[in-house]
Design a protein around this motif. Structure first.
Motif: not given
Length: 122
Positions: A28-32, A73-76, A102-103
């Motif tokens: 995971x790179x990011x989750x909107x 956010x840091x822990x998703x 997806x990273x």
């Protein structure tokens, strides 16, 4: 490549509280946005609450003032604090990651967890 796991469901009496957690892992790179949905027996899955990266939230009218969605956010990880529960809140609660980058591939995907049962007795 992306997995979501819910926890915290259970049996509670009407008027009680539960706190659900949803941990996202993998490439995971990011989750909107992270969202909670629920599905009662014999009914369609419905949106309960959504939170975007910046912290803005949206709630279904049926849970406004009783449920609070939050995320780390840091822990998703996303949470759903459910207070003043009613029997009609009973159902399987699903977590959804929306706009997950997806990273390893740079692809944008949505991903669902397997759900956690919430039962509210009258």
């Amino acid at each position: 490549q992306v997995q979501l796991v819910e926890s915290g469901g259970g049996l509670v009496q009407a008027g009680g509280s539960l706190r659900l957690s949803c941990a996202a892992s993998g490439s995971i790179f990011s989750i909107a946005a992270m969202a909670w949905y629920r599905q009662a027996p014999g009914k369609q899955r419905e949106l309960v609450a959504t939170i975007i990266t910046g912290g803005s939230t949206h709630y279904a009218d049926s849970v406004k003032g009783r449920f609070t969605i939050s995320r780390d956010n840091a822990k998703n990880t996303a949470y759903l604090q459910m207070n003043s529960l009613k029997p009609e809140d009973t159902g399987v609660y699903y977590c959804k990651g929306e706009g997950v980058v997806v990273s390893t591939t740079g692809r944008l995907v949505d991903s669902w967890g397997q759900g956690t049962q919430v039962t509210v007795s009258s």
